[in-house]
Design an enzyme around this catalytic site. Sequence first.
Site, PDB file in Angstrom:
ATOM      1  N   PHE A  57       0.810  -1.218   0.000  1.00  0.00           N
ATOM      2  CA  PHE A  57       0.000   0.000   0.000  1.00  0.00           C
ATOM      3  C   PHE A  57       0.846   1.272   0.000  1.00  0.00           C
ATOM      4  O   PHE A  57       0.397   2.313  -0.462  1.00  0.00           O
ATOM      5  CB  PHE A  57      -0.870   0.031   1.256  1.00  0.00           C
ATOM      6  N   SER A 102      -1.684  -7.025  -6.871  1.00  0.00           N
ATOM      7  CA  SER A 102      -1.667  -5.755  -6.126  1.00  0.00           C
ATOM      8  C   SER A 102      -2.204  -6.045  -4.737  1.00  0.00           C
ATOM      9  O   SER A 102      -2.766  -7.109  -4.491  1.00  0.00           O
ATOM     10  CB  SER A 102      -2.586  -4.737  -6.799  1.00  0.00           C
ATOM     11  N   ASP A 103      -2.039  -5.118  -3.805  1.00  0.00           N
ATOM     12  CA  ASP A 103      -2.762  -5.298  -2.557  1.00  0.00           C
ATOM     13  C   ASP A 103      -4.184  -4.793  -2.779  1.00  0.00           C
ATOM     14  O   ASP A 103      -4.511  -4.194  -3.811  1.00  0.00           O
ATOM     15  CB  ASP A 103      -2.062  -4.610  -1.375  1.00  0.00           C
ATOM     16  N   TRP A 104      -5.011  -5.026  -1.799  1.00  0.00           N
ATOM     17  CA  TRP A 104      -6.450  -4.741  -1.923  1.00  0.00           C
ATOM     18  C   TRP A 104      -6.682  -3.261  -2.303  1.00  0.00           C
ATOM     19  O   TRP A 104      -6.419  -2.360  -1.506  1.00  0.00           O
ATOM     20  CB  TRP A 104      -7.128  -5.056  -0.599  1.00  0.00           C
ATOM     21  N   GLY A 105      -7.124  -3.078  -3.519  1.00  0.00           N
ATOM     22  CA  GLY A 105      -7.471  -1.725  -3.950  1.00  0.00           C
ATOM     23  C   GLY A 105      -6.285  -0.810  -4.176  1.00  0.00           C
ATOM     24  O   GLY A 105      -6.468   0.392  -4.416  1.00  0.00           O
TER      25      GLY A 105
END
Length: 740
Positions: free
Chosen positions: A248, A279-282
């Site tokens: 993030f 990717s990480d969440w969002g």
Amino acid sequence: MRFLILVFTFLLTQFVNAQKKTIDQRVDSVLRLMTLDEKVGQMNQYNGPWAATGPLTNNDNLLTQIKEGKVGSMLNVTGVARTRELQDLAMQTRLRIPLLFGQDIIHGYRTTFPIPLAEAASWDLEAIERSARIAAIESSAAGVHWTFAPMVDIARDPRWGRVMEGAGEDPYLGSLIAKARVKGFQGRGLGSTDAVMACAKHFAAYGAAVGGRDYNSVDMSLRQLHEIYLPPFKAALDAGAATFMNSFNDLNGIPATANKYLQRDILKGEWKFKGFVVSDWGSVGEMINHGYAKDNKDASMLATTAGSDMDMESRSYIQNLAQLVKEGKVKLSFVDDAVRRILRKKFEMGLFDDPYRFCNEAREKEQWNNQAHLDAEKDMARKSIVLLKNEKQLLPLKKTNGQRKIALIGPLVRSIKEHLGFWSYDWPDDSSRITSLWDEVQKKVGDNKLLYAKGCNINDSSRAGFDEAISIAKEADIIIMSVGEARDMTGEAKSKSNIHLPGVQEELIKAVAATGKPVVVLISAGRPLIFNWTADNVPAILYTWWLGTKGAEAITDVLFGDYNPSGKLPMSFPGTEGQIPIYYNYYNTGRPATNDSDRFYRSAYIDFSIYPKFAFGYGLSYTNFNYRNITLNSTSLKGNQKLTASVVVSNTGEYDGTEVVQLYIRDLVGSVVRPVKDLKGFQKILLKAGESKTVSFTITTEELKFYNNDLKYDWEPGEFEIMIGTNSKDVKSAKLTWNK
Ligand code: NOJ
């Protein structure tokens, strides 16, 4: 014979290459059939409809999108029934490309293991690998293909809630643990139905978030990045980690998700990583908030160009990527490369041959309450416990203590779920299958000797229960207090500015201790906490982290001497938040303070100690270990010679015990300043009472290498200090020179 071995090795290599080739050819043949939209679909990952581990972007037409081939992977979908249901939809797509099911299997599935930070305290690589192996066996039986673990972020800041998920502050220990976890998860290799793909996360430097605040920025020198933060990732990759997850944070101004240097130059370039990056969440869409992308389309362009292969739940790729390729803003070759990487893993997992091969109800059932797994969990839990203090050998307690009464006091005495910690699964029958400390102590000593008072809650200011606790304490001969954090107080988005024992728990300890009765304090937590009064005044303390399904049994075994603790802290414990970041491998500075009275124009605090409350590598045993002086095979070495450093360790106490013998090295003068010590080896040895052993470490110039100012990894000739000891503070030392 040798010839035969050579022929066999040759044939085996040919066979493996042929198989690889087949997979690559099969990947290409699928890729050739795919439309651009279908390719983008493979790069898209959605959260399932049953649970979420982040803020959902939109969940409307999820199932339709799967049927339309717009989804390559799902997360938070577990269980044979549910994964089958969604895989059925994928099988209705034009090319019948199977879905990948990913899940955060951080410390076990049905059998909850100690949190990763606790496991790291065991310094037991075999046990850690076994824990990951079991997590893989249980979760793969429930339809999971891919775990978002291990988290290999180095963490020097206990305010950061995610310290619980990693292996602590040290790159050497962290690298070995990263490797053990990847090996455990991936078992005999992708393709076996009891292996899950590992995912080394969060690439990179997420653990250095400013102020310990989750999702925050990171600004660090490339030297520090390479020397401290990247090694565990490289170790995970060398162990075969199938995937990586980015992070993030922005790193030196560039969000990790769009960080070409990290993903294309280092990971896929220099390190030749063949798997894919999720990717990480969002985190693709969040680059708008970072102020790095102007909208989702821009974010997709930046992320794919930088090498992020799959978009987790930000819906940026699915909405923009095809258009970006058509407009010539993203090269088709980037999309093809990403899809190739994803399809290759699906092939390697065997999903193209049988998309339902992880959907086996019988196997799923077999893993439910598997006794061997529970036994391994208990073993891991016992090994993770750290004895911080044991004055006058108050511990272990005697089981057969005549009429002596034991009082159990504290908000965690009767708790069940708090043992499990963050990132664990709640099962409806948890309360019947997991026992509390109260239950387990009762089993050891019998009902009639036990007294109980809760005293206070974990995190409020009420002292209403103090009087009862004090009067129970007065009746007792010995008091065990169980205090700490609730399971959701340390974890993702659980950063804290105050990491003292929460609520009025330490006041309760003071009040109970004021009765003059001997007190043992058990601290259950996900991070290093601050509890100075307790540390200074209570005779016995066990740090029990969050230990999982068999946590209470493990703690009770240690309390009553059925297990002699051997855990060692994988992170420095601060004495105040003001000391953070605090870590053992610091630089000496030009004005080092030699002790806490040495403050006159020194690198010190005028109001507090410079030392941690408990040092990295620290942990006691019920027995005592004595270290004799180090002997070196030579004090003047050259080039590729090997150094042997030995020390005799004796168990001088009355119990058999296990000790983690730690080796540290200091390079006394360097072209860049070097840390006061760096962990470079350790051995976990069992010594019977009265026994002595010689422990030897072989050191080569590999252990002397570091990144110089040009980011060149090499060693420099000169003088070195070798230190061996029971923790990072208490060491024996010897010096030598090593020339080219
Ligand atoms: C966000 C976390 O940072 C990451 O570690 C996790 O795997 C994903 N959410 C999915 O739950």
